[in-house]
Design an enzyme around this catalytic site. Structure first.
Site, PDB file in Angstrom:
ATOM      1  N   HIS A  85      55.423  32.967  44.358  1.00  0.00           N
ATOM      2  CA  HIS A  85      56.834  33.301  44.145  1.00  0.00           C
ATOM      3  C   HIS A  85      57.550  33.233  45.484  1.00  0.00           C
ATOM      4  CE1 HIS A  85      60.506  35.511  43.105  1.00  0.00           C
ATOM      5  NE2 HIS A  85      60.354  36.100  44.277  1.00  0.00           N
ATOM      6  N   LYS A 109      50.387  34.871  43.593  1.00  0.00           N
ATOM      7  CA  LYS A 109      50.272  35.390  42.228  1.00  0.00           C
ATOM      8  C   LYS A 109      48.805  35.560  41.812  1.00  0.00           C
ATOM      9  CE  LYS A 109      54.774  33.656  40.667  1.00  0.00           C
ATOM     10  NZ  LYS A 109      55.502  32.926  39.585  1.00  0.00           N
ATOM     11  N   TYR A 157      61.153  41.301  37.849  1.00  0.00           N
ATOM     12  CA  TYR A 157      61.663  40.084  37.196  1.00  0.00           C
ATOM     13  C   TYR A 157      62.808  40.393  36.227  1.00  0.00           C
ATOM     14  CZ  TYR A 157      58.157  36.766  38.983  1.00  0.00           C
ATOM     15  OH  TYR A 157      57.417  35.923  39.784  1.00  0.00           O
ATOM     16  N   ASN A 214      51.756  29.847  38.366  1.00  0.00           N
ATOM     17  CA  ASN A 214      52.090  28.797  39.336  1.00  0.00           C
ATOM     18  C   ASN A 214      51.921  29.266  40.789  1.00  0.00           C
ATOM     19  OD1 ASN A 214      54.290  30.483  39.440  1.00  0.00           O
ATOM     20  ND2 ASN A 214      55.815  28.937  38.910  1.00  0.00           N
ATOM     21  N   GLU A 269      64.474  41.756  47.161  1.00  0.00           N
ATOM     22  CA  GLU A 269      63.039  41.645  46.849  1.00  0.00           C
ATOM     23  C   GLU A 269      62.171  42.182  47.993  1.00  0.00           C
ATOM     24  OE1 GLU A 269      63.449  37.845  43.790  1.00  0.00           O
ATOM     25  OE2 GLU A 269      62.335  37.581  45.651  1.00  0.00           O
TER      26      GLU A 269
HETATM   27  N1  UDP Z   1      58.290  30.895  34.225  1.00  0.00           N
HETATM   28  C1  UDP Z   1      57.604  30.595  33.047  1.00  0.00           C
HETATM   29  N2  UDP Z   1      58.155  29.673  32.176  1.00  0.00           N
HETATM   30  C2  UDP Z   1      59.342  29.064  32.415  1.00  0.00           C
HETATM   31  C3  UDP Z   1      60.044  29.378  33.599  1.00  0.00           C
HETATM   32  C4  UDP Z   1      59.492  30.294  34.474  1.00  0.00           C
HETATM   33  O1  UDP Z   1      56.529  31.126  32.800  1.00  0.00           O
HETATM   34  O2  UDP Z   1      59.795  28.244  31.588  1.00  0.00           O
HETATM   35  C5  UDP Z   1      57.727  31.869  35.165  1.00  0.00           C
HETATM   36  C6  UDP Z   1      57.090  31.211  36.396  1.00  0.00           C
HETATM   37  O3  UDP Z   1      55.940  31.989  36.777  1.00  0.00           O
HETATM   38  C7  UDP Z   1      58.209  31.300  37.407  1.00  0.00           C
HETATM   39  C8  UDP Z   1      58.801  32.681  37.062  1.00  0.00           C
HETATM   40  O4  UDP Z   1      58.747  32.721  35.637  1.00  0.00           O
HETATM   41  O5  UDP Z   1      57.709  31.198  38.726  1.00  0.00           O
HETATM   42  C9  UDP Z   1      60.223  32.905  37.527  1.00  0.00           C
HETATM   43  O6  UDP Z   1      61.026  31.847  37.048  1.00  0.00           O
HETATM   44  P1  UDP Z   1      62.101  31.150  37.997  1.00  0.00           P
HETATM   45  O7  UDP Z   1      62.970  30.286  37.127  1.00  0.00           O
HETATM   46  O8  UDP Z   1      62.771  32.187  38.839  1.00  0.00           O
HETATM   47  O9  UDP Z   1      61.206  30.160  38.890  1.00  0.00           O
HETATM   48  P2  UDP Z   1      60.818  30.227  40.457  1.00  0.00           P
HETATM   49  O10 UDP Z   1      62.000  30.782  41.193  1.00  0.00           O
HETATM   50  O11 UDP Z   1      59.597  31.101  40.559  1.00  0.00           O
HETATM   51  O12 UDP Z   1      60.514  28.799  40.816  1.00  0.00           O
HETATM   52 MG    MG Z   2      63.028  32.563  40.828  1.00  0.00          MG
END
Ligand code: UDP
Ligand code: MG
Length: 140
Positions: A117, A11, A51, A114, A128
């Site tokens: 992805h 990211k 997303y 974070n 994806e």
């Molecule tokens: N995210 C965020 N706040 C939240 C949850 C998710 O900003 O409360 C962002 C974060 O960058 C995350 C992405 O949205 O990686 C996609 O969320 P997901 O729940 O799919 O998490 P991941 O699969 O990336 O762990």
């Molecule tokens: Mg996810």
């Protein structure tokens, strides 16, 4: 265990801090192969499309702004159990909850920024990967 492919994204917070090589070294050390990779800038519209499953969540708009705020490195990782293995190497979404030694525990700036992805199932991995790569671009 099955050999799988998964879509990974380094990211913008991580490319900005020059962490691409350090993150890739973790994938390779864990036995995942980088069978496709490219660096690009997501438009806001492309981030929203990628997303779209999260459209309507409170974090959706800031997430799409963040994901289009700088370069990303999109990549296909291949290996046994690659989808779950990659998610284990990344750690929990919230870096405060991620296990020590994971990418997110060590590098993430926040729950949003974070660093990485990873696809969460075989179905989303296939979708994806096809979002970013043609078959000719993936060399196993
Ligand atoms: N995210 C965020 N706040 C939240 C949850 C998710 O900003 O409360 C962002 C974060 O960058 C995350 C992405 O949205 O990686 C996609 O969320 P997901 O729940 O799919 O998490 P991941 O699969 O990336 O762990
Ligand atoms: Mg996810």
């Amino acid at each position: 265990m099955p050999v799988e492919r998964t879509l990974s994204i380094i990211k913008p917070d991580a490319t900005r801090r020059n962490l691409t090589g350090r993150i890739n070294a973790r994938f390779e050390a864990a036995g995942l192969r980088l069978v496709a990779q490219k660096r690009l800038s997501l438009t806001r519209a492309a981030a929203e499309q990628f997303y779209r499953v999260h459209a309507g969540r409170p974090f959706f708009a800031p997430l799409c702004a963040f994901m289009s705020s700088g370069p990303v490195v999109v990549q296909v990782l291949e290996g046994e159990d690659a989808i779950a293995r990659n998610r284990a190497i990344m750690g929990a979404t919230d870096p405060a909850k991620a296990e020590k030694g994971t990418i997110r525990a060590d590098f993430a700036e926040s729950i949003e920024a974070n660093s990485a992805h990873g696809s969460d199932s075989p179905e989303t991995a296939a979708q994806e990967i096809a979002f970013f790569f043609s078959a000719l671009e993936i060399v196993g």
